[in-house]
Design an enzyme around this catalytic site. Structure first.
Site, PDB file in Angstrom:
ATOM      1  CG  ASN A 177      -0.307  -0.100   2.514  1.00 52.95           C
ATOM      2  OD1 ASN A 177       0.893  -0.330   2.608  1.00 52.95           O
ATOM      3  ND2 ASN A 177      -1.070   0.115   3.567  1.00 52.95           N
ATOM      4  CD  GLU A 273       3.173   0.779   9.432  1.00 53.28           C
ATOM      5  OE1 GLU A 273       4.261   1.187   9.024  1.00 53.28           O
ATOM      6  OE2 GLU A 273       2.079   1.112   8.946  1.00 53.28           O
ATOM      7  CB  CYS A 307      -1.223   0.011   8.926  1.00 51.76           C
ATOM      8  SG  CYS A 307      -0.243  -1.002   7.851  1.00 51.76           S
TER       9      CYS A 307
HETATM   10  O1  G3P Z   1      -0.543   1.396   5.951  1.00 49.09           O
HETATM   11  C1  G3P Z   1       0.660   1.995   6.184  1.00 49.09           C
HETATM   12  C2  G3P Z   1       0.585   2.980   7.304  1.00 49.09           C
HETATM   13  O2  G3P Z   1       1.875   3.390   7.572  1.00 49.09           O
HETATM   14  C3  G3P Z   1      -0.381   4.116   7.002  1.00 49.09           C
HETATM   15  O3  G3P Z   1       0.271   5.305   6.812  1.00 49.09           O
HETATM   16  O4  G3P Z   1       0.314   7.745   6.416  1.00 49.09           O
HETATM   17  O5  G3P Z   1      -1.661   6.417   5.616  1.00 49.09           O
HETATM   18  O6  G3P Z   1      -1.337   6.807   8.059  1.00 49.09           O
HETATM   19  P1  G3P Z   1      -0.659   6.638   6.707  1.00 49.09           P
END
Ligand code: G3P
Length: 502
Positions: A177, A273, A307
């Site tokens: 992603n 993560e 995530c």
């Molecule tokens: O899914 C990866 C995670 O790091 C999301 O990043 O910047 O969309 O909160 P963000």
């Protein structure tokens, strides 16, 4: 931030990374040259937009992995001995070249993972800024000295010289992603702290990942210090993760995969993560307009494939009814499902594959069978899942018992906010949670009860800004990302104690 005048961009910049046939078969990078896999086996990257093959990735063999690991191991000491200011300048050049290739990299990513043009471009820009920030921060991250006589019973005479040194070979495993940003968020700190890096790009997003490795290579990362091995995790994952040459593993991906990797890399530093399955708690005094807006943004951005995506909302029945009504009013202006290449599309495009979409459809159906109600959406066409809102969901229902990586937001009615705390803390996930209340003091006290990494008050979960600490607890991760935190995680301290005769 150091600005560098860009040297002439070689016309064949990306030439070596693929065979340039149609569709191209890309090459893995052994640290010196770009090579086709000796087995001839490849894995196709099929665009979630239309199923067309964007390119093929080689599936490397254990022998090829061994050679990559040998190159990474032998090249690392000289790289660590390279003055930091030189490592920093390589990073700034890489960042500037990423900016130079913004449009090109954006277009590759849109086709590869079905990310909208706006989100893909934002990822590329954010990555260049992140690398620059890492480079600036690394210059400030040094060791320390400690005297002995400030500990009871000790005289002067011992001085600890505490250096910060590299782990050695860092294995960087990135998710589909954020194939550029979450590769660079591992590569840059690892290189800046003197490690060599073996990059395992995702399969979907692997083409974007290989382009990023090429940029680091051309920016001046020496031979062997950065390498890239491709192939599906189920084929090469074990061999790569278990490899003796690997000193540290940095991974972003599902909790199931994270748990599997952790078991195969014993006694190695891990920076993981994993899945978030993030909850939102809405207090009675919350601003319903702000809350509805944030839930929509947090639940449907990149088709819910983040995530940090919002997955369920915990509140009372009365507030839920208000909130759902407010969301249904806002959805038409904030969310428009469609082709990510279309400027009309907002937040929701296809999920990463039709099989992923079928899984999402199945968990929605199973949850409805158990009593959940579809307020909107719920249907699948190919890899497209309609933006979906469910009510009457229970924590045990499939749609939220495990993270549903799609455009689905569920409402769970609670009779008290203590019940909300219990539900959140009983979850095996713990990345982020959001609390909406006008009384920030109440929000801070409530946040202290939640067993998660980060609590957002009056905002949806997110990793950025990227210098903030970012971590998951329980099955959502281990270790802390964020610029300084990642630099520290990608290094270890080495104390040298001088014993001076008194
Ligand atoms: O899914 C990866 C995670 O790091 C999301 O990043 O910047 O969309 O909160 P963000």
């Amino acid at each position: 931030m150091v600005t560098i005048s860009l040297p002439g961009m070689p016309a064949d910049f990306f030439e070596p990374i693929s065979d340039h046939k149609t569709p191209p078969t890309y090459l893995y990078f052994d640290g010196t040259s770009w090579k086709p896999g000796e087995s001839g086996k490849t894995v196709p990257v099929a665009s979630p937009i239309d199923g067309s093959v964007v390119g093929n990735l080689p599936v490397v063999t254990p022998k090829e992995i061994d050679a990559v690991m040998a190159a990474a191991t032998s090249s690392q000491p000289a790289w660590e001995a390279t003055p930091l200011y030189k490592r920093v300048s390589v990073m700034h050049l890489a960042a500037d070249w990423i900016r130079q290739f913004e449009e090109y990299l954006t277009n590759v990513m849109i086709r590869e993972i079905g990310k909208s043009a706006g989100e893909a471009k934002s990822e590329i820009v954010r990555t260049a800024d992140l690398i620059d920030y890492f480079a600036d921060e690394a210059e400030a991250l040094r060791g320390e000295t400690i005297d002995s006589d400030n500990f009871p019973g000790y005289e002067k005479g011992k001085i600890a010289i505490v250096e910060r040194v590299a782990h050695g070979v860092v294995l960087a495993i990135a998710p589909f992603n954020y194939p550029v940003n979450l590769s660079a968020s591992k590569i840059a700190p690892a290189l800046l702290m003197g490690n060599s890096v073996v990059v395992k790009p995702p399969t979907m997003g692997g083409i974007s990942g290989l382009h990023l490795v090429r940029i680091f290579e051309k920016a001046g990362v020496p031979k062997g210090v950065i390498t890239a091995v491709t192939g599906t995790g189920d084929v090469i994952g074990d061999y790569v993760v278990r490899h003796d040459a690997v000193s540290m593993v940095a991974f972003t991906g599902s909790s199931d995969t994270g748990l599997a990797i952790a078991g195969k890399a014993p006694m190695k530093p891990l920076l993981f993560e994993c899945g978030g399955n993030n909850p939102v708690v809405v207090m009675p005094d919350a601003d319903m307009g702000v809350t509805a807006h944030e839930i929509i943004k947090g639940g449907f951005a990149y088709s819910g494939q983040r995530c940090t995506g919002i997955k369920y909302v915990l509140t009372t029945k009365a507030i839920r009814e208000q909130l759902v009504e407010m969301m249904l009013k806002l959805m038409p202006e904030m969310v428009k499902a469609g082709d990510p290449r279309s400027p009309d599309t907002k937040l929701v495009g296809p999920v990463i594959s039709e099989s992923a979409a079928r899984h999402i459809e199945e968990v929605i159906e199973a949850s409805v069978k158990n009593g959940a109600t579809i307020v909107m959406g719920g249907k699948r066409t190919g890899a497209m899942i309609e933006p979906t809102i469910l009510t009457g969901v229970l924590p045990t229902m499939p749609v939220i018992a495990k993270e549903t990586f799609g455009p689905v937001v569920s409402f769970v009615d609670v009779n008290s906010f203590d019940e909300a705390v219990t539900i959140i803390n009983n979850s095996s996930y713990g990345l982020q949670a959001s609390v909406f209340t006008k009384d920030e003091g109440t929000g801070i006290v409530f946040a202290g009860k939640l067993h998660v990494g980060t609590v957002q008050i009056n905002g949806s979960p997110q990793r950025g800004p990227d210098h903030f600490p970012f971590l998951g607890v329980k099955h959502s991760g281990t270790g802390v990302q964020g610029v300084r935190y990642s630099l520290e995680a990608m290094s270890r301290i080495r104390p040298i104690v001088l014993n001076k005769p008194q």
